[in-house]
Design a protein around this motif. Structure first.
Motif, PDB file in Angstrom:
ATOM      1  N   LYS A  37       0.835  -1.206   0.000  1.00 41.97           N
ATOM      2  CA  LYS A  37       0.000   0.000   0.000  1.00 41.97           C
ATOM      3  C   LYS A  37       0.866   1.250   0.000  1.00 41.97           C
ATOM      4  O   LYS A  37       0.584   2.204  -0.729  1.00 41.97           O
ATOM      5  CB  LYS A  37      -0.926   0.017   1.225  1.00 41.97           C
ATOM      6  CG  LYS A  37      -2.078  -0.944   1.133  1.00 41.97           C
ATOM      7  CD  LYS A  37      -2.889  -0.901   2.421  1.00 41.97           C
ATOM      8  CE  LYS A  37      -3.975  -1.933   2.434  1.00 41.97           C
ATOM      9  NZ  LYS A  37      -4.714  -1.932   3.726  1.00 41.97           N
ATOM     10  N   ARG A  38       1.928   1.244   0.832  1.00 37.28           N
ATOM     11  CA  ARG A  38       2.828   2.406   0.862  1.00 37.28           C
ATOM     12  C   ARG A  38       3.517   2.601  -0.485  1.00 37.28           C
ATOM     13  O   ARG A  38       3.618   3.722  -0.990  1.00 37.28           O
ATOM     14  CB  ARG A  38       3.866   2.257   1.974  1.00 37.28           C
ATOM     15  CG  ARG A  38       3.308   2.478   3.368  1.00 37.28           C
ATOM     16  CD  ARG A  38       4.415   2.636   4.408  1.00 37.28           C
ATOM     17  NE  ARG A  38       5.336   1.517   4.469  1.00 37.28           N
ATOM     18  CZ  ARG A  38       5.171   0.425   5.212  1.00 37.28           C
ATOM     19  NH1 ARG A  38       4.091   0.301   5.969  1.00 37.28           N
ATOM     20  NH2 ARG A  38       6.070  -0.549   5.214  1.00 37.28           N
ATOM     21  N   ARG A  39       3.969   1.507  -1.068  1.00 33.26           N
ATOM     22  CA  ARG A  39       4.633   1.604  -2.367  1.00 33.26           C
ATOM     23  C   ARG A  39       3.675   2.105  -3.438  1.00 33.26           C
ATOM     24  O   ARG A  39       4.040   2.923  -4.285  1.00 33.26           O
ATOM     25  CB  ARG A  39       5.209   0.253  -2.769  1.00 33.26           C
ATOM     26  CG  ARG A  39       6.421  -0.131  -1.958  1.00 33.26           C
ATOM     27  CD  ARG A  39       6.969  -1.466  -2.388  1.00 33.26           C
ATOM     28  NE  ARG A  39       8.144  -1.820  -1.594  1.00 33.26           N
ATOM     29  CZ  ARG A  39       8.733  -2.987  -1.645  1.00 33.26           C
ATOM     30  NH1 ARG A  39       8.281  -3.930  -2.459  1.00 33.26           N
ATOM     31  NH2 ARG A  39       9.793  -3.236  -0.901  1.00 33.26           N
ATOM     32  N   MET A  40       2.455   1.599  -3.431  1.00 34.12           N
ATOM     33  CA  MET A  40       1.465   2.036  -4.414  1.00 34.12           C
ATOM     34  C   MET A  40       1.158   3.521  -4.245  1.00 34.12           C
ATOM     35  O   MET A  40       1.027   4.247  -5.233  1.00 34.12           O
ATOM     36  CB  MET A  40       0.188   1.202  -4.299  1.00 34.12           C
ATOM     37  CG  MET A  40      -0.819   1.570  -5.345  1.00 34.12           C
ATOM     38  SD  MET A  40      -0.121   1.460  -6.993  1.00 34.12           S
ATOM     39  CE  MET A  40      -1.166   0.302  -7.723  1.00 34.12           C
ATOM     40  N   GLN A  41       1.055   3.964  -3.011  1.00 35.48           N
ATOM     41  CA  GLN A  41       0.814   5.383  -2.760  1.00 35.48           C
ATOM     42  C   GLN A  41       1.966   6.226  -3.316  1.00 35.48           C
ATOM     43  O   GLN A  41       1.734   7.263  -3.936  1.00 35.48           O
ATOM     44  CB  GLN A  41       0.647   5.645  -1.255  1.00 35.48           C
ATOM     45  CG  GLN A  41       0.315   7.081  -0.921  1.00 35.48           C
ATOM     46  CD  GLN A  41      -1.006   7.528  -1.510  1.00 35.48           C
ATOM     47  OE1 GLN A  41      -1.962   6.762  -1.592  1.00 35.48           O
ATOM     48  NE2 GLN A  41      -1.070   8.770  -1.940  1.00 35.48           N
ATOM     49  N   MET A  42       3.201   5.759  -3.118  1.00 34.70           N
ATOM     50  CA  MET A  42       4.354   6.493  -3.649  1.00 34.70           C
ATOM     51  C   MET A  42       4.315   6.531  -5.175  1.00 34.70           C
ATOM     52  O   MET A  42       4.580   7.574  -5.782  1.00 34.70           O
ATOM     53  CB  MET A  42       5.669   5.844  -3.178  1.00 34.70           C
ATOM     54  CG  MET A  42       5.942   6.057  -1.719  1.00 34.70           C
ATOM     55  SD  MET A  42       7.514   5.409  -1.065  1.00 34.70           S
ATOM     56  CE  MET A  42       8.158   4.338  -2.284  1.00 34.70           C
ATOM     57  N   VAL A  43       3.955   5.424  -5.806  1.00 34.50           N
ATOM     58  CA  VAL A  43       3.865   5.378  -7.267  1.00 34.50           C
ATOM     59  C   VAL A  43       2.795   6.350  -7.754  1.00 34.50           C
ATOM     60  O   VAL A  43       3.006   7.092  -8.718  1.00 34.50           O
ATOM     61  CB  VAL A  43       3.577   3.938  -7.751  1.00 34.50           C
ATOM     62  CG1 VAL A  43       3.175   3.914  -9.216  1.00 34.50           C
ATOM     63  CG2 VAL A  43       4.776   3.045  -7.512  1.00 34.50           C
ATOM     64  N   MET A  44       1.655   6.359  -7.089  1.00 36.69           N
ATOM     65  CA  MET A  44       0.568   7.258  -7.485  1.00 36.69           C
ATOM     66  C   MET A  44       0.983   8.717  -7.328  1.00 36.69           C
ATOM     67  O   MET A  44       0.689   9.558  -8.189  1.00 36.69           O
ATOM     68  CB  MET A  44      -0.688   6.951  -6.674  1.00 36.69           C
ATOM     69  CG  MET A  44      -1.306   5.608  -7.031  1.00 36.69           C
ATOM     70  SD  MET A  44      -2.646   5.098  -5.933  1.00 36.69           S
ATOM     71  CE  MET A  44      -3.802   6.419  -6.173  1.00 36.69           C
ATOM     72  N   GLU A  45       1.672   9.031  -6.234  1.00 40.97           N
ATOM     73  CA  GLU A  45       2.128  10.403  -6.019  1.00 40.97           C
ATOM     74  C   GLU A  45       3.154  10.806  -7.073  1.00 40.97           C
ATOM     75  O   GLU A  45       3.111  11.926  -7.592  1.00 40.97           O
ATOM     76  CB  GLU A  45       2.712  10.555  -4.621  1.00 40.97           C
ATOM     77  CG  GLU A  45       1.661  10.491  -3.522  1.00 40.97           C
ATOM     78  CD  GLU A  45       2.246  10.408  -2.123  1.00 40.97           C
ATOM     79  OE1 GLU A  45       3.490  10.422  -1.980  1.00 40.97           O
ATOM     80  OE2 GLU A  45       1.448  10.315  -1.174  1.00 40.97           O
ATOM     81  N   ARG A  46       4.075   9.905  -7.399  1.00 44.52           N
ATOM     82  CA  ARG A  46       5.076  10.204  -8.433  1.00 44.52           C
ATOM     83  C   ARG A  46       4.419  10.419  -9.784  1.00 44.52           C
ATOM     84  O   ARG A  46       4.798  11.322 -10.536  1.00 44.52           O
ATOM     85  CB  ARG A  46       6.094   9.071  -8.527  1.00 44.52           C
ATOM     86  CG  ARG A  46       7.058   9.043  -7.390  1.00 44.52           C
ATOM     87  CD  ARG A  46       8.041   7.906  -7.549  1.00 44.52           C
ATOM     88  NE  ARG A  46       8.841   7.741  -6.342  1.00 44.52           N
ATOM     89  CZ  ARG A  46       9.563   6.684  -6.076  1.00 44.52           C
ATOM     90  NH1 ARG A  46       9.609   5.679  -6.932  1.00 44.52           N
ATOM     91  NH2 ARG A  46      10.260   6.608  -4.965  1.00 44.52           N
ATOM     92  N   GLU A  47       3.453   9.584 -10.120  1.00 42.74           N
ATOM     93  CA  GLU A  47       2.758   9.720 -11.395  1.00 42.74           C
ATOM     94  C   GLU A  47       1.986  11.034 -11.448  1.00 42.74           C
ATOM     95  O   GLU A  47       1.996  11.729 -12.467  1.00 42.74           O
ATOM     96  CB  GLU A  47       1.824   8.533 -11.633  1.00 42.74           C
ATOM     97  CG  GLU A  47       1.040   8.595 -12.916  1.00 42.74           C
ATOM     98  CD  GLU A  47       1.898   8.620 -14.178  1.00 42.74           C
ATOM     99  OE1 GLU A  47       1.376   9.038 -15.226  1.00 42.74           O
ATOM    100  OE2 GLU A  47       3.082   8.235 -14.125  1.00 42.74           O
TER     101      GLU A  47
END
Length: 68
Positions: A37-47
Motif C-alpha cells: 500500500k505504501r509503495r502504491m501510494q508512492m507510485v501514485m504520487e510520483r505519477e
C-alpha cells in the motif's frame, strides 16, 4: 485417560498448531499488504507529480470522467 480422550487431545493439539500457523501467515500478509500500500501510494504520487510537471492536471480519484 481413555483412548477417546487421547484422540481428542491429539486433535486439539493439531488444530491449535494449525491456528497458530495460520495466524502467523495472516500477520505476515498484513505486513506485506502494508508495504505494498505504501509503495502504491508512492507510485501514485510520483505519477501525479509527473503529470503536473508535464503541464497536465492532477487526477482526482473521486472525479467522474468527462464523458459522464
Amino acid at each position: 485417560m481413555t483412548k477417546n480422550s487421547t484422540a481428542l487431545e491429539e486433535q486439539i493439539a493439531h488444530l491449535t498448531r494449525t491456528v497458530d500457523e495460520l495466524s502467523d501467515i495472516v500477520a505476515r500478509q498484513e505486513n506485506e499488504l502494508d508495504v505494498l500500500k505504501r509503495r502504491m501510494q508512492m507510485v501514485m504520487e510520483r505519477e501525479a507529480q509527473r503529470e503536473v510537471d508535464e503541464g497536465g492536471v492532477v487526477p482526482l480519484a473521486d472525479e467522474r470522467p468527462p464523458h459522464w
